[in-house]
Design a protein around this motif. Structure first.
Motif, PDB file in Angstrom:
ATOM      1  N   ARG A 430       0.828  -1.200   0.000  1.00 56.48           N
ATOM      2  CA  ARG A 430       0.000   0.000   0.000  1.00 56.48           C
ATOM      3  C   ARG A 430       0.872   1.264   0.000  1.00 56.48           C
ATOM      4  N   GLN A 431       1.962   1.191   0.700  1.00 63.41           N
ATOM      5  CA  GLN A 431       2.866   2.339   0.746  1.00 63.41           C
ATOM      6  C   GLN A 431       3.390   2.671  -0.652  1.00 63.41           C
ATOM      7  N   LYS A 432       3.654   1.624  -1.448  1.00 61.66           N
ATOM      8  CA  LYS A 432       4.122   1.857  -2.827  1.00 61.66           C
ATOM      9  C   LYS A 432       3.033   2.536  -3.652  1.00 61.66           C
ATOM     10  N   LEU A 433       1.802   2.113  -3.418  1.00 65.20           N
ATOM     11  CA  LEU A 433       0.685   2.738  -4.125  1.00 65.20           C
ATOM     12  C   LEU A 433       0.585   4.216  -3.757  1.00 65.20           C
ATOM     13  N   ARG A 434       0.821   4.494  -2.484  1.00 67.32           N
ATOM     14  CA  ARG A 434       0.715   5.882  -2.038  1.00 67.32           C
ATOM     15  C   ARG A 434       1.828   6.723  -2.667  1.00 67.32           C
ATOM     16  N   LYS A 437       0.887   7.864  -5.721  1.00 67.55           N
ATOM     17  CA  LYS A 437      -0.333   8.680  -5.556  1.00 67.55           C
ATOM     18  C   LYS A 437      -1.579   7.980  -6.091  1.00 67.55           C
ATOM     19  N   ASP A 438      -1.592   6.689  -5.921  1.00 71.98           N
ATOM     20  CA  ASP A 438      -2.803   5.950  -6.284  1.00 71.98           C
ATOM     21  C   ASP A 438      -3.739   5.961  -5.081  1.00 71.98           C
ATOM     22  N   TRP A 439      -4.394   7.090  -4.883  1.00 72.61           N
ATOM     23  CA  TRP A 439      -5.206   7.276  -3.666  1.00 72.61           C
ATOM     24  C   TRP A 439      -6.436   6.368  -3.658  1.00 72.61           C
ATOM     25  N   MET A 440      -7.009   6.181  -4.800  1.00 72.09           N
ATOM     26  CA  MET A 440      -8.225   5.367  -4.886  1.00 72.09           C
ATOM     27  C   MET A 440      -7.988   3.983  -4.281  1.00 72.09           C
ATOM     28  N   LEU A 441      -6.932   3.325  -4.786  1.00 73.21           N
ATOM     29  CA  LEU A 441      -6.687   1.958  -4.350  1.00 73.21           C
ATOM     30  C   LEU A 441      -6.179   1.914  -2.910  1.00 73.21           C
ATOM     31  N   SER A 442      -5.321   2.858  -2.548  1.00 69.99           N
ATOM     32  CA  SER A 442      -4.795   2.812  -1.185  1.00 69.99           C
ATOM     33  C   SER A 442      -5.896   3.116  -0.166  1.00 69.99           C
ATOM     34  N   ASP A 443      -6.832   3.996  -0.531  1.00 67.26           N
ATOM     35  CA  ASP A 443      -7.943   4.262   0.386  1.00 67.26           C
ATOM     36  C   ASP A 443      -8.854   3.050   0.505  1.00 67.26           C
ATOM     37  N   GLU A 444      -9.000   2.352  -0.598  1.00 70.46           N
ATOM     38  CA  GLU A 444      -9.856   1.169  -0.552  1.00 70.46           C
ATOM     39  C   GLU A 444      -9.242   0.130   0.379  1.00 70.46           C
ATOM     40  N   ILE A 445      -7.922  -0.049   0.250  1.00 75.64           N
ATOM     41  CA  ILE A 445      -7.252  -1.006   1.122  1.00 75.64           C
ATOM     42  C   ILE A 445      -7.448  -0.600   2.586  1.00 75.64           C
ATOM     43  N   ARG A 446      -7.295   0.690   2.852  1.00 79.76           N
ATOM     44  CA  ARG A 446      -7.451   1.168   4.222  1.00 79.76           C
ATOM     45  C   ARG A 446      -8.867   0.894   4.743  1.00 79.76           C
TER      46      ARG A 446
END
Length: 462
Positions: A430-434, A437-446
């Motif tokens: 998830r950190q790599k996604l952040r 700046k892939d906010w959509m996917l990282s927020d979904e994971i969160r």
RNA sequence: GCCAAGGUGGCGGAACGGCCACGCAAUUGCCUGCAGAGCAAUACCAAACCGGUUCGACUCCGGUCCUUGGCUCCA
């Protein structure tokens, strides 16, 4: 150090009988059913008393009885079709488990009533010899008229104690006289000079304390409802048989726990066991709930106040977590703010101990911790924190938390059936996604992790 | 009836004769990609009621009202 003594109705300076040894007895449970949250309140309160005395350098011997012979045990055993011994062992085991879960670990020795029958018989014999007790066809009774101080603890005079809800045994000389030995021809019975039978309700405690402490000791604790008649009877038995007064130097009593403003009772259907409690709240949150009210005050158990305590505890745990995180990046440097912070740490310890010295004012002691929490958040918020200060702070939380039996730790992920490593892996991805700046996917994971009760809290992306 | 404890802000809950308890919840600002966490600020007179003492009372004194618990099951 001041302790409120029920006997005198005043706070008194605490001075143990034997210099720095403290003998402390707290009335334990009658093991005929699950322990409830009222038990939990009382035993957590006295756990903190014992922990604090030990912290203050006293050698504490904390003794608790387990009453495993009693009318209720016999009745319940018959209902379930098992022996009284089986029933008592079962609930004794469950009680000890509950105490362990709640972090009550200061008790030095648990003593079963049935293991002290010879001492009980011996004490009754002496009471008869000295003329304080008499035998009838139904048993042996303590003659309250021979003990004029009866009622001193509850601040009542003997002649005012004539009301009674249960029809007194007709062979008693005075309705206020209480049973020392019950003559019974049941399975659960011991031989005695008065024939087969079993001990009365109050005698096991004085026989046990006399065995381990002798005729006099420092602290006797229990909930308020035990003041009369239980503790009055104990005083009468012990002081009459030993001839030494007082049996106990400091009488401590905890306030009652109510549920939604009502007394907890089986008939009202609001009886909550410790096990039931722990399916909904953490043991630590319950401890904080108990300790946020002074031990002598009544406390009202509601879902809302437990939620509050859960959040309050999170505030401290979050800080401790942050301190640990900062430790990883901190350097061995010192900053301007350090001196002030170190002073604040020392001052907090002082105020905490001052509060505890004043009749175990845990509520005030906790407010000192919360003040410190705010100061530390300010300190680490400046981004300049020295390893030295952080470790001092962490040590202080461990030290003060140890007194209260609170750990200030985040709930481990392992408990949820996930291994820490797996969570770590997801975090890394998830950190790599952040970083992309892939906010959509990282927020979904969160969000999805939150559904699984794994709380993710981000810091600034660098 | 007798004995004991108590009535504090939206909630929980302390101390104290004059100053901010503390926590939870709320509003605003800051921070943050967002959320959370956190920091800062705000919340008309928070003190059951009526008198009294005092320069000044939530805090002391007197009275009233109310609540809870104990009075032989009970942590």
């Amino acid at each position: 150090m001041m302790i409120y003594n029920t006997m005198t109705g005043n706070k008194e300076a605490f001075e143990p009988i034997h210099r720095n040894r403290v003998n402390m007895f707290v009335c334990g449970p009658t093991v005929y059913d699950e322990a409830h949250i009222g038990h939990a309140r009382t035993y957590i309160a006295f756990d903190v008393v014992a922990r604090y005395l030990a912290y203050r350098g006293f050698g504490v011997f904390y003794l608790q009885n387990v009453t495993d012979v009693d009318d209720k045990i016999i009745k319940r055993g018959a209902e379930l079709g098992i022996t009284t011994a089986e029933l008592a062992r079962r609930f004794e085991g469950r009680y000890l488990e509950d105490m362990c879960t709640l972090g009550v670990e200061s008790v030095s020795l648990y003593a079963r009533a049935t293991n002290h029958v010879p001492e009980i018989i011996d004490q009754i014999k002496r009471l008869i010899e000295k003329g304080y007790a008499y035998e009838t066809e139904t048993g042996v009774y303590f003659d309250v008229s021979k003990f004029p101080e009866f009622g001193a603890l509850s601040h009542q005079t003997p002649d005012s104690l004539t009301k009674h809800r249960i029809e007194p045994d007709p062979t008693k000389r005075n309705p206020a006289d209480f049973s020392l030995w019950k003559k019974r021809e049941e399975k659960l019975a011991w031989d005695s000079p008065w024939g087969k039978g079993r001990p009365g309700w109050h005698i096991e405690d004085t026989a046990i304390t006399e065995t381990y402490f002798g005729p006099q000791y420092d602290i006797h604790g229990g909930a308020r409802d035990l003041i009369f008649p239980h503790h009055e009877a104990e005083i009468a038995q012990a002081e009459a048989s030993s001839g030494k007064k007082p049996m106990v130097k400091y009488w401590m009593h905890t306030g009652f726990l109510n549920i939604n403003g009502e007394k907890m009772s089986k008939s009202l259907g609001n009886f909550t066991t410790i096990r039931d409690l722990l399916t909904r709240f953490s043991p630590q949150a319950f401890r904080l709930f108990v300790l946020s009210t002074h031990y002598r005050s009544p406390i009202d158990f509601t879902e809302g106040s437990l939620d509050q305590s859960t959040r309050s505890l999170e505030r401290i745990s979050n800080l401790v977590q942050s301190l640990n995180d900062h430790m990883k990046n901190a350097v061995m440097e010192s900053y301007e703010a350090d001196e002030e912070m170190v002073r604040a740490l020392e001052s907090a310890r002082g105020k905490f101990l001052e509060a505890m010295d004043d009749d175990f004012n845990t509520s005030l002691a906790l407010s000192v911790i919360f003040d410190l929490v705010r100061d530390l958040y300010r300190y680490i918020g400046d981004e300049k924190s020295s390893k030295n200060v952080l470790s001092q702070a962490l040590n202080l939380f461990a030290e003060l938390g140890g007194i209260l039996g609170l750990e200030f730790k985040a709930q481990p992920a392992g408990k949820l059936g996930l291994t820490d490593d797996l969570v770590e892996l997801i975090m890394e991805i998830r950190q790599k996604l952040r970083e992309r700046k892939d906010w959509m996917l990282s927020d979904e994971i969160r969000d999805r992790l939150r559904d699984l009760k794994v709380i993710v809290e981000d810091k600034k992306v660098k």
